[in-house]
Design an enzyme around this catalytic site. Structure first.
Site, PDB file in Angstrom:
ATOM      1  N   ASN A 149      26.919   6.091 155.817  1.00 48.46           N
ATOM      2  CA  ASN A 149      25.687   6.640 156.394  1.00 48.46           C
ATOM      3  C   ASN A 149      24.555   6.885 155.402  1.00 48.46           C
ATOM      4  O   ASN A 149      23.391   6.764 155.765  1.00 48.46           O
ATOM      5  CB  ASN A 149      25.982   7.891 157.241  1.00 48.46           C
ATOM      6  CG  ASN A 149      26.652   9.001 156.468  1.00 48.46           C
ATOM      7  OD1 ASN A 149      27.277   8.765 155.435  1.00 48.46           O
ATOM      8  ND2 ASN A 149      26.510  10.209 156.957  1.00 48.46           N
ATOM      9  N   GLU A 244      34.421  15.409 150.201  1.00 46.09           N
ATOM     10  CA  GLU A 244      33.250  15.791 151.008  1.00 46.09           C
ATOM     11  C   GLU A 244      33.452  15.150 152.375  1.00 46.09           C
ATOM     12  O   GLU A 244      33.251  13.944 152.534  1.00 46.09           O
ATOM     13  CB  GLU A 244      31.956  15.263 150.358  1.00 46.09           C
ATOM     14  CG  GLU A 244      31.679  15.803 148.968  1.00 46.09           C
ATOM     15  CD  GLU A 244      31.140  17.231 148.969  1.00 46.09           C
ATOM     16  OE1 GLU A 244      30.834  17.757 150.056  1.00 46.09           O
ATOM     17  OE2 GLU A 244      31.044  17.809 147.879  1.00 46.09           O
ATOM     18  N   CYS A 278      26.464  13.990 158.061  1.00 50.33           N
ATOM     19  CA  CYS A 278      27.554  14.983 158.024  1.00 50.33           C
ATOM     20  C   CYS A 278      27.011  16.371 158.314  1.00 50.33           C
ATOM     21  O   CYS A 278      27.696  17.208 158.892  1.00 50.33           O
ATOM     22  CB  CYS A 278      28.273  14.942 156.682  1.00 50.33           C
ATOM     23  SG  CYS A 278      27.182  15.219 155.277  1.00 50.33           S
TER      24      CYS A 278
HETATM   25  P1  NAP Z   1      35.543   6.735 156.555  1.00 52.54           P
HETATM   26  O1  NAP Z   1      35.938   5.815 157.643  1.00 52.54           O
HETATM   27  O2  NAP Z   1      36.455   7.842 156.201  1.00 52.54           O
HETATM   28  O3  NAP Z   1      35.274   5.792 155.270  1.00 52.54           O
HETATM   29  C1  NAP Z   1      34.804   6.305 154.067  1.00 52.54           C
HETATM   30  C2  NAP Z   1      35.244   5.421 152.909  1.00 52.54           C
HETATM   31  O4  NAP Z   1      36.672   5.495 152.761  1.00 52.54           O
HETATM   32  C3  NAP Z   1      34.920   3.941 153.119  1.00 52.54           C
HETATM   33  O5  NAP Z   1      34.546   3.377 151.890  1.00 52.54           O
HETATM   34  C4  NAP Z   1      36.268   3.380 153.572  1.00 52.54           C
HETATM   35  O6  NAP Z   1      36.420   2.016 153.329  1.00 52.54           O
HETATM   36  C5  NAP Z   1      37.209   4.177 152.695  1.00 52.54           C
HETATM   37  N1  NAP Z   1      38.610   4.205 153.149  1.00 52.54           N
HETATM   38  C6  NAP Z   1      39.127   3.815 154.339  1.00 52.54           C
HETATM   39  N2  NAP Z   1      40.470   4.002 154.342  1.00 52.54           N
HETATM   40  C7  NAP Z   1      40.802   4.525 153.131  1.00 52.54           C
HETATM   41  C8  NAP Z   1      42.019   4.942 152.538  1.00 52.54           C
HETATM   42  N3  NAP Z   1      43.197   4.875 153.173  1.00 52.54           N
HETATM   43  N4  NAP Z   1      41.990   5.433 151.272  1.00 52.54           N
HETATM   44  C9  NAP Z   1      40.824   5.532 150.605  1.00 52.54           C
HETATM   45  N5  NAP Z   1      39.620   5.147 151.115  1.00 52.54           N
HETATM   46  C10 NAP Z   1      39.617   4.653 152.378  1.00 52.54           C
HETATM   47  O7  NAP Z   1      34.123   7.394 156.850  1.00 52.54           O
HETATM   48  P2  NAP Z   1      32.797   6.697 157.425  1.00 52.54           P
HETATM   49  O8  NAP Z   1      32.978   6.385 158.864  1.00 52.54           O
HETATM   50  O9  NAP Z   1      32.348   5.614 156.509  1.00 52.54           O
HETATM   51  O10 NAP Z   1      31.738   7.898 157.266  1.00 52.54           O
HETATM   52  C11 NAP Z   1      31.516   8.865 158.230  1.00 52.54           C
HETATM   53  C12 NAP Z   1      32.214  10.157 157.885  1.00 52.54           C
HETATM   54  O11 NAP Z   1      31.816  10.609 156.586  1.00 52.54           O
HETATM   55  C13 NAP Z   1      31.837  11.281 158.832  1.00 52.54           C
HETATM   56  O12 NAP Z   1      32.984  12.026 159.138  1.00 52.54           O
HETATM   57  C14 NAP Z   1      30.848  12.115 158.014  1.00 52.54           C
HETATM   58  O13 NAP Z   1      30.743  13.453 158.416  1.00 52.54           O
HETATM   59  C15 NAP Z   1      31.443  11.983 156.652  1.00 52.54           C
HETATM   60  N6  NAP Z   1      30.445  12.307 155.627  1.00 52.54           N
HETATM   61  C16 NAP Z   1      30.588  13.449 154.907  1.00 52.54           C
HETATM   62  C17 NAP Z   1      29.616  13.807 153.983  1.00 52.54           C
HETATM   63  C18 NAP Z   1      29.724  15.050 153.157  1.00 52.54           C
HETATM   64  O14 NAP Z   1      29.040  15.123 152.142  1.00 52.54           O
HETATM   65  N7  NAP Z   1      30.524  16.027 153.537  1.00 52.54           N
HETATM   66  C19 NAP Z   1      28.503  12.973 153.801  1.00 52.54           C
HETATM   67  C20 NAP Z   1      28.407  11.808 154.572  1.00 52.54           C
HETATM   68  C21 NAP Z   1      29.383  11.481 155.472  1.00 52.54           C
HETATM   69  P3  NAP Z   1      36.170   0.935 154.513  1.00 52.54           P
HETATM   70  O15 NAP Z   1      34.748   1.093 154.895  1.00 52.54           O
HETATM   71  O16 NAP Z   1      36.494  -0.338 153.852  1.00 52.54           O
HETATM   72  O17 NAP Z   1      37.117   1.296 155.620  1.00 52.54           O
END
Ligand code: NAP
Length: 468
Positions: A149, A244, A278
């Site tokens: 995002n 995070e 987020c």
């Molecule tokens: P996600 O599906 O958890 O993916 C995040 C990253 O993790 C991607 O690079 C993904 O790779 C990788 N990943 C997937 N499976 C993994 C595994 N088993 N081990 C290690 N890494 C793995 O999250 P998203 O859909 O991209 O992002 C949305 C989420 O992020 C929301 O829940 C949002 O609230 C949260 N977020 C939190 C913050 C904060 O600062 N607290 C900021 C922004 C977003 P692939 O893309 O290749 O699957």
């Protein structure tokens, strides 16, 4: 684009297409890396720890300023890439680039301010004749894993502090939006010793597991969903961890609030990046006596949000990251309507677009507000008083940020004391972050803090020195 391993751009026969969610055009391809590529990237990073450790802070800081300069020259190009791969309006992508540059500069400055401490050894019986002090040393190899995002700023919040503390990095961007971040890594790689920054692409599960379980990786810094964060925490073993994770931020509006300001905050917080933030406003908890007035203004402002082409500077809101994400939001909204919520505007999906949506009569136990709804939805929960508002705000497993609109200092203080969240904002929506503030959630929203100074601190370990 290609992967970056030990200063070389690496391609693979097998590739992953990166699509523009606005028009489904394929923008580019990235290599589908595998476990062997991860091993190579980790080895390169491990090898480069020596040259990073031996580099003076002065030189490192200067290199980071040089990277800043080159990224600044590519501001327009990278902003456009962010908009094309994520669907984010160009105005917001430009802001993301401004913030990324600022974050990098802060880290370049922080790299010269990594201090140890003098310990008053003679305060303890055994230490009467000793001198003691601490030094901060690098961890070694840091795995930086980021979500789709805010693909550049969230990556730079990990990579720049890791470098500032003289670590090396293996970076894995989101497969949904890897291009702008890869471009940034490529630029960084040109200025740093080979292997100091490596970037790999491919299926998150495969690459992520390899990164997180490697004995050569000393820290995992992850931003993403709670589910992935929990999986990392289970597998990481004896590594430092910063997580995070997701949010479900409440915005409380009390009967003494400036309603106009509260509505502006709600609209800004709910629809920014089509609700895929987020710290987006995910729940509006409104005191009954002002609910009708608040909702009337909220609907009117929501209907003015201009959706459309992310590259059009007039666009306020683009599509979600893909159609699957929009379908998830649609399903949660429909579930809430079936259980008694009242749809006041929006609610329709077309491909990856979901209309800005206001729902009234939402109950705290509905899936729409219990889980993180990553879309442009304003669910209003009506409450009688402040105690009920705080109870509703604390009723989910998340605790990232929270906001309250009130003119009453006693109410504000009560909210600060009782809300379980990493940040509480008074007369401001929780969709607010400066890149130097300590940022990070409570409960399932994560552990550790980012924000440059705090992230740099967390990228070091402390060595104690005693002179007898
Ligand atoms: P996600 O599906 O958890 O993916 C995040 C990253 O993790 C991607 O690079 C993904 O790779 C990788 N990943 C997937 N499976 C993994 C595994 N088993 N081990 C290690 N890494 C793995 O999250 P998203 O859909 O991209 O992002 C949305 C989420 O992020 C929301 O829940 C949002 O609230 C949260 N977020 C939190 C913050 C904060 O600062 N607290 C900021 C922004 C977003 P692939 O893309 O290749 O699957």
């Amino acid at each position: 684009m290609k992967m970056l391993i030990e200063g070389k751009l690496i391609d693979k026969n097998e590739k992953i297409a990166v699509e523009n969610p606005f028009n489904n055009e394929i923008i580019d391809y990235v290599p589908s890396g595998d476990a062997e590529d991860v091993k190579k990237a980790i080895s390169a990073a491990a090898k480069a720890t020596k040259s990073m450790k031996e580099m003076s802070s002065r030189k490192l800081s200067r290199i980071m300023y040089d990277i800043h300069q080159e990224l600044k020259e590519k501001h327009q190009e990278i902003s456009k890439l962010i908009s094309r791969e994520t669907g984010k309006p160009i105005r917001d992508s430009m802001v993301e680039m401004d913030r990324s540059l600022q974050t990098l500069l802060m880290a370049a400055e922080e790299s010269k301010r990594i201090y140890g401490e003098t310990i008053p050894m003679d305060a303890a019986i055994a230490g009467r004749t000793a001198f003691g002090f601490t030094i901060k040393i690098p961890l070694g190899v840091v795995a930086a894993i980021s979500p789709f995002n805010y693909p550049v700023n969230l990556a730079i919040h990990k990579i720049a502090p890791a470098l500032a503390a003289k670590n090396t990095v293996v970076f894995k961007p989101s497969t949904k939006a890897p291009l702008a971040a890869l471009k940034m890594a490529e630029i960084m790689g040109r200025h740093l010793p080979d292997g100091a920054v490596n970037a790999i692409t491919g299926p998150g599960g495969v690459l992520g597991d390899q990164l997180v379980t490697s004995d050569q990786v000393n820290k995992v810094s992850f931003t993403g969903s709670v589910a992935t964060g929990l999986s990392i925490a289970r597998k990481a073993g004896m590594k430092k961890l910063t997580l995070e994770l997701g949010g479900n931020d409440p915005l409380i509006v009390l009967d003494d609030a400036d309603i106009d300001a509260a509505v502006m905050g709600a609209v800004g917080g709910s629809y920014l990046n089509a609700g895929q933030v987020c710290i987006g406003v995910k729940r509006l908890i409104v005191q009954e006596s002002v609910a009708d007035e608040f909702i009337e203004q909220l609907v009117s402002r929501t209907q003015k949000v201009k959706t459309g082409d992310p590259l059009d500077p007039e666009t306020d809101m683009g599509p979600l990251i893909d159609e699957k994400a929009a379908l998830n939001v649609e399903q949660s909204v429909n579930d809430a309507i079936q259980k008694g919520a009242q749809l006041l505007c929006g609610g329709k999906r077309e491909g990856a677009f979901f209309q800005p949506t206001v729902l009234d009569q939402v109950e705290v136990d509905m899936e729409l507000v219990q889980r993180e709804t990553f879309g442009p939805v304003s669910p209003v929960i009506r409450v009688e008083n402040l105690d009920e508002a705080i109870k509703a705000a604390n009723s989910t497993p998340y605790g990232l940020q929270a906001g309250v609109f009130t003119q009453n200092i006693a109410n504000a203080k009560k909210v600060v004391r009782e809300i379980e969240a990493g940040s509480v904002l008074i007369n401001k929506q929780p969709t607010f972050r400066t890149d130097n503030m300590p940022f990070g959630g409570f409960k399932m929203s994560g552990m550790g803090k980012e924000g440059v100074k705090y992230a740099v601190e967390d990228m070091t370990r402390t060595k104690m020195v005693v002179i007898g």
